[in-house]
Structures are given as C-alpha cells and as structure tokens.
Design a protein around this motif. Structure first.
Motif, PDB file in Angstrom:
ATOM      1  N   GLN A 160       0.841  -1.195   0.000  1.00 54.05           N
ATOM      2  CA  GLN A 160       0.000   0.000   0.000  1.00 54.05           C
ATOM      3  C   GLN A 160       0.879   1.249   0.000  1.00 54.05           C
ATOM      4  O   GLN A 160       1.724   1.429   0.878  1.00 54.05           O
ATOM      5  N   GLN A 161       0.681   2.095  -0.986  1.00 58.44           N
ATOM      6  CA  GLN A 161       1.437   3.339  -1.096  1.00 58.44           C
ATOM      7  C   GLN A 161       0.625   4.331  -1.908  1.00 58.44           C
ATOM      8  O   GLN A 161      -0.448   4.015  -2.420  1.00 58.44           O
ATOM      9  N   ALA A 162       1.147   5.568  -1.968  1.00 57.38           N
ATOM     10  CA  ALA A 162       0.381   6.621  -2.630  1.00 57.38           C
ATOM     11  C   ALA A 162       0.136   6.310  -4.089  1.00 57.38           C
ATOM     12  O   ALA A 162      -0.905   6.682  -4.647  1.00 57.38           O
ATOM     13  N   GLN A 163       1.065   5.620  -4.725  1.00 59.67           N
ATOM     14  CA  GLN A 163       0.914   5.335  -6.148  1.00 59.67           C
ATOM     15  C   GLN A 163       1.603   4.027  -6.482  1.00 59.67           C
ATOM     16  O   GLN A 163       2.673   3.711  -5.951  1.00 59.67           O
ATOM     17  N   ALA A 164       0.980   3.254  -7.361  1.00 63.61           N
ATOM     18  CA  ALA A 164       1.568   1.987  -7.793  1.00 63.61           C
ATOM     19  C   ALA A 164       2.779   2.264  -8.677  1.00 63.61           C
ATOM     20  O   ALA A 164       2.711   3.072  -9.609  1.00 63.61           O
ATOM     21  N   ARG A 165       3.867   1.587  -8.377  1.00 61.26           N
ATOM     22  CA  ARG A 165       5.098   1.775  -9.137  1.00 61.26           C
ATOM     23  C   ARG A 165       5.241   0.707 -10.216  1.00 61.26           C
ATOM     24  O   ARG A 165       4.816  -0.432 -10.043  1.00 61.26           O
ATOM     25  N   ARG A 166       5.854   1.100 -11.316  1.00 68.23           N
ATOM     26  CA  ARG A 166       6.119   0.141 -12.382  1.00 68.23           C
ATOM     27  C   ARG A 166       7.178  -0.849 -11.911  1.00 68.23           C
ATOM     28  O   ARG A 166       8.178  -0.468 -11.286  1.00 68.23           O
ATOM     29  N   LYS A 167       6.972  -2.111 -12.217  1.00 62.92           N
ATOM     30  CA  LYS A 167       7.920  -3.171 -11.897  1.00 62.92           C
ATOM     31  C   LYS A 167       7.738  -4.289 -12.912  1.00 62.92           C
ATOM     32  O   LYS A 167       6.758  -4.285 -13.677  1.00 62.92           O
ATOM     33  N   PRO A 168       8.629  -5.261 -12.966  1.00 59.86           N
ATOM     34  CA  PRO A 168       8.431  -6.367 -13.913  1.00 59.86           C
ATOM     35  C   PRO A 168       7.112  -7.069 -13.642  1.00 59.86           C
ATOM     36  O   PRO A 168       6.780  -7.355 -12.496  1.00 59.86           O
ATOM     37  N   PRO A 169       6.335  -7.363 -14.678  1.00 55.98           N
ATOM     38  CA  PRO A 169       5.039  -8.023 -14.466  1.00 55.98           C
ATOM     39  C   PRO A 169       5.228  -9.462 -13.995  1.00 55.98           C
ATOM     40  O   PRO A 169       6.313 -10.044 -14.139  1.00 55.98           O
ATOM     41  N   LEU A 170       4.172 -10.019 -13.436  1.00 62.93           N
ATOM     42  CA  LEU A 170       4.205 -11.437 -13.098  1.00 62.93           C
ATOM     43  C   LEU A 170       4.473 -12.245 -14.365  1.00 62.93           C
ATOM     44  O   LEU A 170       4.015 -11.879 -15.450  1.00 62.93           O
ATOM     45  N   PRO A 171       5.222 -13.346 -14.266  1.00 57.62           N
ATOM     46  CA  PRO A 171       5.573 -14.111 -15.476  1.00 57.62           C
ATOM     47  C   PRO A 171       4.353 -14.507 -16.307  1.00 57.62           C
ATOM     48  O   PRO A 171       4.413 -14.499 -17.543  1.00 57.62           O
ATOM     49  N   GLN A 172       3.236 -14.847 -15.645  1.00 58.88           N
ATOM     50  CA  GLN A 172       2.057 -15.272 -16.409  1.00 58.88           C
ATOM     51  C   GLN A 172       1.362 -14.113 -17.109  1.00 58.88           C
ATOM     52  O   GLN A 172       0.473 -14.334 -17.934  1.00 58.88           O
ATOM     53  N   PHE A 173       1.765 -12.867 -16.795  1.00 57.43           N
ATOM     54  CA  PHE A 173       1.169 -11.700 -17.445  1.00 57.43           C
ATOM     55  C   PHE A 173       2.202 -10.888 -18.230  1.00 57.43           C
ATOM     56  O   PHE A 173       1.963  -9.719 -18.538  1.00 57.43           O
ATOM     57  N   ASP A 174       3.309 -11.486 -18.559  1.00 56.73           N
ATOM     58  CA  ASP A 174       4.355 -10.789 -19.308  1.00 56.73           C
ATOM     59  C   ASP A 174       3.885 -10.580 -20.748  1.00 56.73           C
ATOM     60  O   ASP A 174       3.673 -11.547 -21.485  1.00 56.73           O
ATOM     61  N   PRO A 175       3.711  -9.307 -21.186  1.00 55.79           N
ATOM     62  CA  PRO A 175       3.213  -9.077 -22.555  1.00 55.79           C
ATOM     63  C   PRO A 175       4.211  -9.470 -23.629  1.00 55.79           C
ATOM     64  O   PRO A 175       3.857  -9.506 -24.814  1.00 55.79           O
TER      65      PRO A 175
END
Length: 272
Positions: A101-116
């Motif tokens: 939980q934080q003020a804004q979600a930060r970009r990070k590597p996606p979960l492997p099953q959702f890697d575009p």
C-alpha cells in the motif's frame, strides 16, 4: 355560467399537444442516434476465455478487488467500469498486483504469467481483461498493436502532448513529482499500447482522455511523438539538467546568480 371552450380553442390545444409529442419523439430519436453509446459489459465474449479470466482473477486479484469486482475497503477500489484497458495497463506494466500500500503503484516487472512479451502473457492479459470487461464494462484495449498504434505526424503529436501531457510528464516524457506522494512516471519504458491504454483509463492521478477528447488518430500521433523524443539528448549549448523543460537552465542561472549576488553583498557589508 361557465363558458365552454370553443371548437377552435379545442383544435388549437390538440394541435399544440400533437406538436409537443412530435417534438419529444424527434428529440428522443436524435439523442439515440447522436449520444455516445455507454460502454457496458460485453456478454458476447468466448465462454472459455471468460472462465480462464475468472480463474486468473481468483488467483491474482480477488483478495483486494473482491469477489464481484466491487473492491475491498482500505485495500483496493472497485473495478466496475474500468474496462480491459485499465487491466492491460496496470497488469502488463507490473503495477498490479500491488506490492504494498502506497500513494501510487510503481512500475515493476510483471508477473511471469502476465508478461506481454510472451504468448502466454498476452493470452492471460486478454482473458483477464475480457472477464473484467464482461463483468463491469469500460474502455477497451485497441485492436491494433505495435507499429499500428504509432501515428504519422509526430509534430502534431508534440503539440498535443505539450497541451495535454507536459504539465505532468514534462516536455520529453521524463515524468515529474506531483502532490501527496504521487508522481507522473517516465514514459521511457512504456510500450505504445501501454501509452494508449493509459490515455483511455486514466491511471492514478492521470485524467481519462476519451475518443471525444482526443481522437484515436490524435492519440496515435502523441505516441509517435513520445517515441520520437525517447532517449534524445538535445542539450546543445549547455547541460540538460534532467531535461525537465526549456526553462530549467534559465531558472538555474537565475538562482545561482541570485545566491552569488547575496554572497557578494554580504561580503561588501562585512568589509565596510
């Protein structure tokens, strides 16, 4: 004695009522033709795809967003109306699931099953988006991908970007701080479809830009501009100072000169 209305008066009233009825019918017909259609849930999706999306939602999202996408208090907001555009942007960029939980979600590597970048990730993103779309409706992910989302007029895209985006993302998409711990992220790593879906869904502090506010071709031109200035270093004649805008060097020179003037004035005062 009460006077009865004349035949002419009755005829006028009937005529006025008929005219009013016709006017209402015409207005209703025009509204039905011209008003934007609401983005409601789409029940025509492939049942197998929806079931796959439901399972993915149950394993990755239900803890915070609730069983019926209504959200869980103090954890996450409702997903009703966000559409698969928001799902694609948030999940493909690794912002969701939220790390903490934080003020804004930060970009990070996606979960492997959702890697575009993988076929499995693309299929899972499509399934999860289809489930959220069918349950709550909202903005849709564009069918075009990759180069098809890049416009032909980066110059016009630059004008639109400076008008609608630069106040937060600065002039070259490097991002910047906002209020209450929020910030406009850099666009260096965002793919064309992520930029497009961000404009449609309005994540975090970003406003939504519907197709009535920015036409699809205008969105594509903005993407062309973002890609054109990505990685550029237009610092002829001085330092870039983070490339936060054209006034950075002038403001720095003013502050440095003001500080030097204060120091010189203090030195002269001390000697006298």
């Amino acid at each position: 004695m009460r006077q009865r209305p004349s035949g002419r008066s009755r005829h006028r009233r009937v005529r006025d009522a008929a005219a009013l009825l016709v006017g209402l019918l015409v207005a209703g017909a025009l509204y039905g033709l011209l008003a934007p259609r609401p983005q409601t849930a789409d029940a025509r999706s492939d049942p197998a795809l929806l079931e796959q999306g439901r399972q993915l939602y149950a394993t990755s999202c239900i803890t915070c967003h609730g069983q019926n996408l209504q959200g869980v208090e103090s954890r996450a907001l409702s997903l009703i109306g966000v559409g698969d555009a928001a799902v694609y942007f948030q999940v493909s960029s690794g912002r969701m699931p939220l790390a903490r939980q934080q003020a804004q979600a930060r970009r990070k590597p996606p979960l492997p099953q959702f890697d575009p970048g993988t076929a499995e990730g693309q299929e899972n993103l499509r399934a999860l988006g289809a489930y959220v779309q069918a349950a709550g409706g909202g903005p849709r992910v564009p069918e075009a991908r990759g180069g098809a989302l890049v416009g032909d007029d980066a110059s016009r895209g630059g004008q639109l970007f400076r008008l609608n985006c630069s106040s937060c993302h600065n002039f070259t998409g490097r991002g910047g701080a906002l209020l209450d711990g929020k910030y406009a992220p850099t666009l260096e790593e965002a793919s064309p479809v992520q930029v497009y879906t961000a404009m449609l869904s309005g994540p975090q502090a970003m406003p939504r830009f519907s197709d009535r506010q920015l036409a699809p071709e205008e969105k594509r031109d903005i993407i062309a501009y973002v890609l054109a200035v990505r990685g550029e270093r237009n610092n002829v004649g001085g330092f870039g100072l983070g490339e936060v805008g054209p006034t950075a060097e002038g403001l720095t020179a003013f502050l440095v000169g003001l500080a030097a003037l204060v120091l010189v004035t203090a030195w002269i005062g001390a000697r006298s």
